[in-house]
Design a protein around this motif. Structure first.
Motif, PDB file in Angstrom:
ATOM      1  N   LEU A  26       0.835  -1.207   0.000  1.00 47.16           N
ATOM      2  CA  LEU A  26       0.000   0.000   0.000  1.00 47.16           C
ATOM      3  C   LEU A  26       0.866   1.251   0.000  1.00 47.16           C
ATOM      4  O   LEU A  26       0.611   2.192  -0.760  1.00 47.16           O
ATOM      5  CB  LEU A  26      -0.931  -0.017   1.215  1.00 47.16           C
ATOM      6  CG  LEU A  26      -1.813   1.211   1.409  1.00 47.16           C
ATOM      7  CD1 LEU A  26      -2.790   1.360   0.241  1.00 47.16           C
ATOM      8  CD2 LEU A  26      -2.573   1.112   2.721  1.00 47.16           C
ATOM      9  N   ILE A  27       1.893   1.262   0.828  1.00 37.01           N
ATOM     10  CA  ILE A  27       2.813   2.413   0.862  1.00 37.01           C
ATOM     11  C   ILE A  27       3.456   2.608  -0.505  1.00 37.01           C
ATOM     12  O   ILE A  27       3.544   3.730  -1.007  1.00 37.01           O
ATOM     13  CB  ILE A  27       3.879   2.227   1.970  1.00 37.01           C
ATOM     14  CG1 ILE A  27       3.221   2.313   3.344  1.00 37.01           C
ATOM     15  CG2 ILE A  27       5.004   3.248   1.825  1.00 37.01           C
ATOM     16  CD1 ILE A  27       4.111   1.871   4.495  1.00 37.01           C
ATOM     17  N   HIS A  28       3.893   1.519  -1.123  1.00 39.36           N
ATOM     18  CA  HIS A  28       4.487   1.633  -2.455  1.00 39.36           C
ATOM     19  C   HIS A  28       3.474   2.161  -3.471  1.00 39.36           C
ATOM     20  O   HIS A  28       3.803   2.994  -4.316  1.00 39.36           O
ATOM     21  CB  HIS A  28       5.061   0.299  -2.929  1.00 39.36           C
ATOM     22  CG  HIS A  28       5.565   0.382  -4.327  1.00 39.36           C
ATOM     23  ND1 HIS A  28       4.805   0.007  -5.413  1.00 39.36           N
ATOM     24  CD2 HIS A  28       6.731   0.841  -4.834  1.00 39.36           C
ATOM     25  CE1 HIS A  28       5.482   0.224  -6.524  1.00 39.36           C
ATOM     26  NE2 HIS A  28       6.651   0.722  -6.197  1.00 39.36           N
ATOM     27  N   ASP A  29       2.249   1.657  -3.417  1.00 34.90           N
ATOM     28  CA  ASP A  29       1.222   2.126  -4.348  1.00 34.90           C
ATOM     29  C   ASP A  29       0.982   3.624  -4.210  1.00 34.90           C
ATOM     30  O   ASP A  29       0.730   4.315  -5.212  1.00 34.90           O
ATOM     31  CB  ASP A  29      -0.092   1.374  -4.132  1.00 34.90           C
ATOM     32  CG  ASP A  29      -0.034  -0.065  -4.632  1.00 34.90           C
ATOM     33  OD1 ASP A  29       0.935  -0.423  -5.343  1.00 34.90           O
ATOM     34  OD2 ASP A  29      -0.953  -0.832  -4.292  1.00 34.90           O
ATOM     35  N   LEU A  30       1.077   4.131  -2.995  1.00 39.19           N
ATOM     36  CA  LEU A  30       0.854   5.566  -2.759  1.00 39.19           C
ATOM     37  C   LEU A  30       2.059   6.410  -3.156  1.00 39.19           C
ATOM     38  O   LEU A  30       1.893   7.531  -3.644  1.00 39.19           O
ATOM     39  CB  LEU A  30       0.502   5.808  -1.290  1.00 39.19           C
ATOM     40  CG  LEU A  30      -0.824   5.219  -0.802  1.00 39.19           C
ATOM     41  CD1 LEU A  30      -0.963   5.366   0.710  1.00 39.19           C
ATOM     42  CD2 LEU A  30      -1.996   5.884  -1.520  1.00 39.19           C
ATOM     43  N   THR A  31       3.266   5.900  -2.935  1.00 37.11           N
ATOM     44  CA  THR A  31       4.467   6.705  -3.173  1.00 37.11           C
ATOM     45  C   THR A  31       5.185   6.379  -4.475  1.00 37.11           C
ATOM     46  O   THR A  31       5.978   7.191  -4.950  1.00 37.11           O
ATOM     47  CB  THR A  31       5.478   6.509  -2.028  1.00 37.11           C
ATOM     48  OG1 THR A  31       5.910   5.131  -2.018  1.00 37.11           O
ATOM     49  CG2 THR A  31       4.868   6.893  -0.685  1.00 37.11           C
ATOM     50  N   LYS A  32       4.962   5.196  -5.008  1.00 33.94           N
ATOM     51  CA  LYS A  32       5.641   4.712  -6.224  1.00 33.94           C
ATOM     52  C   LYS A  32       7.156   4.637  -6.054  1.00 33.94           C
ATOM     53  O   LYS A  32       7.906   4.711  -7.014  1.00 33.94           O
ATOM     54  CB  LYS A  32       5.306   5.593  -7.437  1.00 33.94           C
ATOM     55  CG  LYS A  32       3.838   5.786  -7.700  1.00 33.94           C
ATOM     56  CD  LYS A  32       3.175   4.514  -8.094  1.00 33.94           C
ATOM     57  CE  LYS A  32       1.727   4.778  -8.493  1.00 33.94           C
ATOM     58  NZ  LYS A  32       0.808   3.829  -8.000  1.00 33.94           N
ATOM     59  N   ASN A  81      11.464   3.526  -0.098  1.00 27.22           N
ATOM     60  CA  ASN A  81      10.718   3.531   1.159  1.00 27.22           C
ATOM     61  C   ASN A  81      10.747   2.176   1.858  1.00 27.22           C
ATOM     62  O   ASN A  81      10.439   2.088   3.041  1.00 27.22           O
ATOM     63  CB  ASN A  81       9.267   3.946   0.917  1.00 27.22           C
ATOM     64  CG  ASN A  81       9.161   5.365   0.452  1.00 27.22           C
ATOM     65  OD1 ASN A  81       9.968   6.210   0.833  1.00 27.22           O
ATOM     66  ND2 ASN A  81       8.172   5.651  -0.377  1.00 27.22           N
ATOM     67  N   TYR A  92      10.599   1.871   5.819  1.00 23.82           N
ATOM     68  CA  TYR A  92       9.557   1.060   6.447  1.00 23.82           C
ATOM     69  C   TYR A  92      10.174  -0.012   7.339  1.00 23.82           C
ATOM     70  O   TYR A  92       9.793  -0.183   8.498  1.00 23.82           O
ATOM     71  CB  TYR A  92       8.693   0.415   5.353  1.00 23.82           C
ATOM     72  CG  TYR A  92       7.704  -0.602   5.874  1.00 23.82           C
ATOM     73  CD1 TYR A  92       6.429  -0.212   6.257  1.00 23.82           C
ATOM     74  CD2 TYR A  92       8.052  -1.947   5.987  1.00 23.82           C
ATOM     75  CE1 TYR A  92       5.519  -1.140   6.746  1.00 23.82           C
ATOM     76  CE2 TYR A  92       7.154  -2.879   6.470  1.00 23.82           C
ATOM     77  CZ  TYR A  92       5.879  -2.471   6.841  1.00 23.82           C
ATOM     78  OH  TYR A  92       4.983  -3.391   7.327  1.00 23.82           O
TER      79      TYR A  92
END
Length: 180
Positions: A138-144, A148, A152
Motif C-alpha cells: 500500500l505504501i508503495h502504491d501511494l508513493t511509487k 521507502n 519502512y
C-alpha cells in the motif's frame, strides 16, 4: 511482530527494489538477497553462543540496532557491492534476533504453558508475514518508490527495539551442575 514486519517487507520486496532502483535483472536481484540469508545461516551458531554468554535480550537489542544501522545507508547508496556488504551485515545482525527470540519466549512461559507461548510466537510471526507485505505494498502504491522499503523496515525494527526495551524476563535459567 514488529521485527517480523521489518524482515517480511525486505524478503518480499527486495527483488523489486533491486530491479527498479539498481537496474539488476531479477535473478541477480534475488541473488543479492541471498547474501542476507547466507549471513543469517553463518551467524546462527555464534548468535546462540553470544546470547548464552551475554544474554538474549542484549543480543536481540544489538541485532535490532545493527539491522537499523545496516539498512539506513541503503537509502543513500546505489553501489551494488556496498549494498551486498550491507545485506551481509544486516543478515548477521538478524541472526542475533531470529535465533534468540523463540528461546526467549519459551523461557517466559511456565512448563505447562510452553505450547501456548510457542503458539503466540508463531501467531505474531505469521501475522506479520500477512500484514507487512500488504502494508508496504500500500505504501508503495501511494508513493511509487521502493526506497521507502528500507525506511519502512527500519521503522519496524525500531518499534521492535522499543518493545524489547520493555522486556525484563526470558533469559536462560542458570543450571547448577553438581559433580559427585
Amino acid at each position: 511482530f514488529f521485527w517480523f514486519c521489518g524482515f517480511n517487507a525486505i524478503e518480499t520486496f527486495f527483488t523489486s527494489f533491486a530491479t527498479t532502483n539498481l537496474g539488476l535483472e531479477a535473478g541477480a536481484a534475488a541473488g543479492m538477497l541471498t547474501y542476507f540469508s547466507l549471513a543469517l545461516v553463518a551467524f546462527a551458531i555464534p548468535a546462540g553462543i553470544l546470547a548464552t554468554r551475554f544474554g538474549r535480550r542484549r543480543m536481540i537489542l544489538i541485532g535490532l540496532g545493527g539491522i537499523i544501522a545496516a539498512f539506513t545507508p541503503v537509502l543513500f547508496v546505489s553501489n551494488k557491492a556496498m549494498i551486498q556488504v550491507l545485506m551481509i551485515v544486516a543478515g548477521a545482525f538478524w541472526a542475533l534476533v531470529n535465533i534468540n527470540s523463540l528461546p526467549m519466549v519459551v523461557e517466559l512461559a511456565h512448563a505447562d504453558r510452553i505450547g501456548s507461548f510457542t503458539g503466540y510466537y508463531y501467531f505474531f510471526s505469521f501475522s506479520a508475514a500477512i500484514v507487512s507485505p500488504t502494508l508496504f505494498g500500500l505504501i508503495h502504491d501511494l508513493t511509487k518508490e521502493y526506497n521507502n522499503l528500507f525506511v519502512y523496515s527500519a521503522v519496524a525494527f525500531l518499534l521492535a527495539f522499543i518493545c524489547m526495551l520493555q522486556v525484563k524476563h526470558g533469559e536462560a535459567k542458570q543450571v547448577t551442575v553438581i559433580k559427585e
